[in-house]
Design a protein around this motif. Structure first.
Motif, PDB file in Angstrom:
ATOM      1  N   ILE A 160      94.843   6.286  40.783  1.00 13.58           N
ATOM      2  CA  ILE A 160      93.661   6.798  40.091  1.00 13.58           C
ATOM      3  C   ILE A 160      92.537   7.067  41.090  1.00 13.58           C
ATOM      4  O   ILE A 160      91.802   8.055  40.977  1.00 13.58           O
ATOM      5  N   MET A 161      92.392   6.214  42.107  1.00 18.45           N
ATOM      6  CA  MET A 161      91.334   6.404  43.087  1.00 18.45           C
ATOM      7  C   MET A 161      91.538   7.699  43.875  1.00 18.45           C
ATOM      8  O   MET A 161      90.568   8.376  44.243  1.00 18.45           O
ATOM      9  N   MET A 162      92.788   8.066  44.144  1.00 18.55           N
ATOM     10  CA  MET A 162      93.043   9.329  44.834  1.00 18.55           C
ATOM     11  C   MET A 162      92.648  10.515  43.965  1.00 18.55           C
ATOM     12  O   MET A 162      92.124  11.517  44.463  1.00 18.55           O
ATOM     13  N   VAL A 163      92.925  10.409  42.672  1.00 17.79           N
ATOM     14  CA  VAL A 163      92.542  11.476  41.753  1.00 17.79           C
ATOM     15  C   VAL A 163      91.019  11.622  41.731  1.00 17.79           C
ATOM     16  O   VAL A 163      90.487  12.740  41.744  1.00 17.79           O
ATOM     17  N   ILE A 164      90.309  10.487  41.697  1.00 22.97           N
ATOM     18  CA  ILE A 164      88.844  10.521  41.698  1.00 22.97           C
ATOM     19  C   ILE A 164      88.341  11.189  42.984  1.00 22.97           C
ATOM     20  O   ILE A 164      87.452  12.048  42.952  1.00 22.97           O
ATOM     21  N   TYR A 165      88.910  10.812  44.134  1.00 22.05           N
ATOM     22  CA  TYR A 165      88.509  11.421  45.407  1.00 22.05           C
ATOM     23  C   TYR A 165      88.766  12.925  45.380  1.00 22.05           C
ATOM     24  O   TYR A 165      87.918  13.725  45.814  1.00 22.05           O
ATOM     25  N   ALA A 166      89.924  13.324  44.872  1.00 23.24           N
ATOM     26  CA  ALA A 166      90.266  14.745  44.834  1.00 23.24           C
ATOM     27  C   ALA A 166      89.310  15.521  43.934  1.00 23.24           C
ATOM     28  O   ALA A 166      88.875  16.625  44.273  1.00 23.24           O
ATOM     29  N   LEU A 167      88.961  14.950  42.793  1.00 22.37           N
ATOM     30  CA  LEU A 167      88.084  15.641  41.860  1.00 22.37           C
ATOM     31  C   LEU A 167      86.649  15.724  42.388  1.00 22.37           C
ATOM     32  O   LEU A 167      85.930  16.683  42.105  1.00 22.37           O
ATOM     33  N   LEU A 168      86.233  14.734  43.167  1.00 21.58           N
ATOM     34  CA  LEU A 168      84.886  14.752  43.737  1.00 21.58           C
ATOM     35  C   LEU A 168      84.765  15.728  44.902  1.00 21.58           C
ATOM     36  O   LEU A 168      83.678  16.229  45.199  1.00 21.58           O
ATOM     37  N   THR A 169      85.878  15.994  45.572  1.00 20.08           N
ATOM     38  CA  THR A 169      85.832  16.797  46.795  1.00 20.08           C
ATOM     39  C   THR A 169      86.476  18.169  46.659  1.00 20.08           C
ATOM     40  O   THR A 169      86.282  19.024  47.528  1.00 20.08           O
ATOM     41  N   GLY A 170      87.279  18.362  45.615  1.00 16.85           N
ATOM     42  CA  GLY A 170      87.995  19.624  45.471  1.00 16.85           C
ATOM     43  C   GLY A 170      89.276  19.687  46.276  1.00 16.85           C
ATOM     44  O   GLY A 170      89.900  20.754  46.369  1.00 16.85           O
ATOM     45  N   THR A 340      84.592  -1.004  44.127  1.00 14.75           N
ATOM     46  CA  THR A 340      85.256   0.102  44.812  1.00 14.75           C
ATOM     47  C   THR A 340      84.918   1.462  44.216  1.00 14.75           C
ATOM     48  O   THR A 340      84.696   2.430  44.955  1.00 14.75           O
ATOM     49  N   VAL A 341      84.884   1.578  42.892  1.00 14.04           N
ATOM     50  CA  VAL A 341      84.585   2.863  42.265  1.00 14.04           C
ATOM     51  C   VAL A 341      83.175   3.309  42.635  1.00 14.04           C
ATOM     52  O   VAL A 341      82.934   4.482  42.953  1.00 14.04           O
ATOM     53  N   SER A 342      82.236   2.378  42.612  1.00 13.11           N
ATOM     54  CA  SER A 342      80.849   2.705  42.953  1.00 13.11           C
ATOM     55  C   SER A 342      80.746   3.230  44.376  1.00 13.11           C
ATOM     56  O   SER A 342      80.060   4.227  44.645  1.00 13.11           O
ATOM     57  N   ILE A 343      81.416   2.549  45.306  1.00 10.01           N
ATOM     58  CA  ILE A 343      81.373   2.982  46.706  1.00 10.01           C
ATOM     59  C   ILE A 343      81.886   4.406  46.835  1.00 10.01           C
ATOM     60  O   ILE A 343      81.273   5.260  47.485  1.00 10.01           O
ATOM     61  N   THR A 344      83.020   4.675  46.204  1.00 12.80           N
ATOM     62  CA  THR A 344      83.634   5.997  46.308  1.00 12.80           C
ATOM     63  C   THR A 344      82.730   7.078  45.756  1.00 12.80           C
ATOM     64  O   THR A 344      82.477   8.104  46.403  1.00 12.80           O
ATOM     65  N   VAL A 345      82.216   6.862  44.547  1.00 12.35           N
ATOM     66  CA  VAL A 345      81.429   7.897  43.883  1.00 12.35           C
ATOM     67  C   VAL A 345      80.077   8.091  44.564  1.00 12.35           C
ATOM     68  O   VAL A 345      79.555   9.203  44.618  1.00 12.35           O
ATOM     69  N   VAL A 346      79.496   7.031  45.118  1.00 11.95           N
ATOM     70  CA  VAL A 346      78.198   7.140  45.778  1.00 11.95           C
ATOM     71  C   VAL A 346      78.324   7.833  47.138  1.00 11.95           C
ATOM     72  O   VAL A 346      77.505   8.693  47.489  1.00 11.95           O
ATOM     73  N   THR A 347      79.337   7.484  47.910  1.00  7.98           N
ATOM     74  CA  THR A 347      79.398   7.931  49.302  1.00  7.98           C
ATOM     75  C   THR A 347      80.150   9.241  49.524  1.00  7.98           C
ATOM     76  O   THR A 347      79.798  10.014  50.417  1.00  7.98           O
ATOM     77  N   VAL A 348      81.187   9.507  48.723  1.00  8.56           N
ATOM     78  CA  VAL A 348      82.029  10.680  48.967  1.00  8.56           C
ATOM     79  C   VAL A 348      81.253  12.001  48.931  1.00  8.56           C
ATOM     80  O   VAL A 348      81.486  12.874  49.776  1.00  8.56           O
ATOM     81  N   PRO A 349      80.327  12.220  47.979  1.00  2.75           N
ATOM     82  CA  PRO A 349      79.659  13.526  47.911  1.00  2.75           C
ATOM     83  C   PRO A 349      78.967  13.962  49.200  1.00  2.75           C
ATOM     84  O   PRO A 349      78.886  15.161  49.463  1.00  2.75           O
ATOM     85  N   PHE A 350      78.467  13.024  50.002  1.00  8.07           N
ATOM     86  CA  PHE A 350      77.819  13.446  51.243  1.00  8.07           C
ATOM     87  C   PHE A 350      78.663  13.161  52.489  1.00  8.07           C
ATOM     88  O   PHE A 350      78.496  13.815  53.528  1.00  8.07           O
ATOM     89  N   ILE A 351      79.607  12.210  52.404  1.00  9.11           N
ATOM     90  CA  ILE A 351      80.445  11.919  53.568  1.00  9.11           C
ATOM     91  C   ILE A 351      81.488  13.017  53.771  1.00  9.11           C
ATOM     92  O   ILE A 351      81.756  13.445  54.900  1.00  9.11           O
ATOM     93  N   HIS A 352      82.085  13.490  52.686  1.00 11.03           N
ATOM     94  CA  HIS A 352      83.157  14.480  52.796  1.00 11.03           C
ATOM     95  C   HIS A 352      82.711  15.751  53.529  1.00 11.03           C
ATOM     96  O   HIS A 352      83.398  16.197  54.465  1.00 11.03           O
ATOM     97  N   PRO A 353      81.565  16.370  53.175  1.00 12.31           N
ATOM     98  CA  PRO A 353      81.149  17.560  53.925  1.00 12.31           C
ATOM     99  C   PRO A 353      80.884  17.284  55.404  1.00 12.31           C
ATOM    100  O   PRO A 353      81.149  18.137  56.253  1.00 12.31           O
TER     101      PRO A 353
END
Length: 437
Positions: A160-170, A340-353
């Motif tokens: 599920i965490m991979m799906v969340i990462y994929a949906l947040l990043t495209g 873990t979910v909070s960390i992913t959702v908070v950090t991914v939007p700016f770390i990924h780019p």
């Protein structure tokens, strides 16, 4: 203020809200909305609220989350874990420290049909911990083993965490799910090797009495796990071969798990309704968190923070590997205090780019990030898996013993993380083989 300062203040506000107990969806969503109001006024806020929730959550890709959750809930309800554990035990019972190893292997097997680390930890605590304690195993190490093995569900697909990462990043859900297989099973193999050595160096950690089963008894146990193996092969094999789209694999798995529950005679209407209710509540909570993360991400884009952050790092002369190390260290520190979910959702939007801008492979980084999520789940004092084990243990394990018992597994996780950093092909070889470049 410049966009970089505004973005950092917004990030700090979101993290602070999460740390003081504000639900992560509310913390992220409110911060994002306030930021959007400051950037574009009331018109931008209303336009975003009118379009973003529908456009994001009506995406067909999102269906994979409730379907994977339902598959895991139904499989757990059908007592698949009991059969996996029994079969593994009959084959491993003669080995010193067998219950530790059986827990690791069973958790890895259950991870192939359940994407939830908390469910895995809670189920195996009720199933394995009483037996471990009854046979004289160290309670702290036993509980730590269960909590750590439960994290396999974050890397071994379906995750599920991979799906969340994929949906947040495209990024591609299918490529991420395939990329997690080797790191996930590698982690399990490292656990097995370490436990094998540990119980020989410190025999008092396990029982001196080991049991042997005959080959007919072992073969009999395999007949019960046959349907589970078929379900895993259909779902995971379907994704790997391309016969099933990742967004459809969850539905296929849920139907298979329902058929398994019917075959075992545990599909009474009331119990199925309970499974559906659990799935709906869990999925709804995740969707709210994702929506909050998307609102926060939208603010970071509109404010110009993402572009300024990439430009700042590029122009600063900091080496890309140093930026990567800072991100890893920051996530490890955050994992001690935030779920873990909070960390992913908070950090991914700016770390990924930033990571993409520095030239790193986003799939490889996604696996690294999921591994960091895995480590966070067992990092005291706020590791979610630790709470799940404590809640399900009914007082059989003291908190201090659990924290000490999980430390060896944290060291092993850091060792695997180092291997993934050093050898990117551990994450990228299988996706290239299956899907091409």
């Amino acid at each position: 203020m410049d966009p970089l300062t505004l973005g950092l203040l917004a990030l700090g506000a979101a993290l602070l809200g999460t740390m003081i107990g504000v639900p992560v969806a509310i913390s992220l969503g409110l911060t994002g909305l306030v930021g959007l109001w400051g950037v574009g006024g009331f018109t931008l806020v209303t336009t975003t609220l009118e379009t973003l929730p529908h456009d994001a959550l009506s995406d067909y890709s999102f269906v994979v989350i409730p379907m994977f959750i339902l598959m895991g809930v139904l499989a757990s309800h059908a007592k698949v874990t009991n059969d996996i554990y029994e079969a593994c035990y009959r084959f491993m019972a003669h080995v010193k420290g067998s219950l530790y190893m059986v827990t690791v292997i069973s958790s890895a097997g259950f991870a192939t049909i359940s994407g939830s680390t908390i469910v895995s930890s809670a189920v195996f605590t009720r199933l394995a911990l009483p037996e471990m304690i009854r046979f004289g195993y160290n309670p702290g190490l036993s509980a730590g083993c269960i909590a750590a093995a439960g994290t396999f569900a974050t890397l071994i697909p379906p995750s599920i965490m991979m799906v969340i990462y994929a949906l947040l990043t495209g990024e591609s859900i299918g490529r991420l799910l395939i990329a997690g297989a080797i790191p996930g099973f590698l982690t399990a193999a490292v656990y097995l090797a370490a436990l094998w050595g540990l119980v020989r160096m410190r025999p008092q950690l396990s029982s001196p009495l080991e049991k042997r089963f005959t080959w007919p008894e072992r073969r009999q146990s395999l007949t019960k796990v046959g349907p589970f193996v078929i379900l895993s092969v259909v779902v995971i094999g379907g994704i790997y071969t391309g016969l099933i789209f990742p967004s459809s694999a969850g539905a296929v798995g849920a139907i298979g798990a329902l058929a398994l529950a019917v075959w075992r005679g545990v599909a009474q209407p009331g119990k199925i309704q309970s499974c559906l209710n659990d799935t709906a509540s869990t999925a709804a909570a995740l969707f709210l968190v994702l929506l909050g993360g998307l609102l926060f991400s939208r603010y970071l884009v509109f404010s110009g923070f993402i572009f300024d952050a990439v430009d700042f790092i590029t122009d600063s002369g900091i080496a890309p590997w140093q930026v990567l190390m800072l991100i890893i260290i920051g996530n490890l520190i955050l994992g001690m205090f935030i779920d873990t979910v909070s960390i992913t959702v908070v950090t991914v939007p700016f770390i990924h780019p930033i990571i993409v801008g520095l030239g790193y492979d986003p799939i490889w980084f996604g696996i690294l990030l999921i591994k960091l999520v895995e480590i966070s789940a067992i990092t005291p004092p706020v590791g979610l898996n630790l709470f799940a084990v404590m809640a399900a243990s009914d007082g059989k394990v003291e908190t201090g013993d659990l924290f000490r018992g999980v430390l060896p597994f944290l060291l092993l996780e850091l060792l695997v993380l180092l291997a993934l950093l050093t050898f990117p092909d551990l994450s990228l070889w299988l996706p290239r083989l299956v899907l091409g470049s």
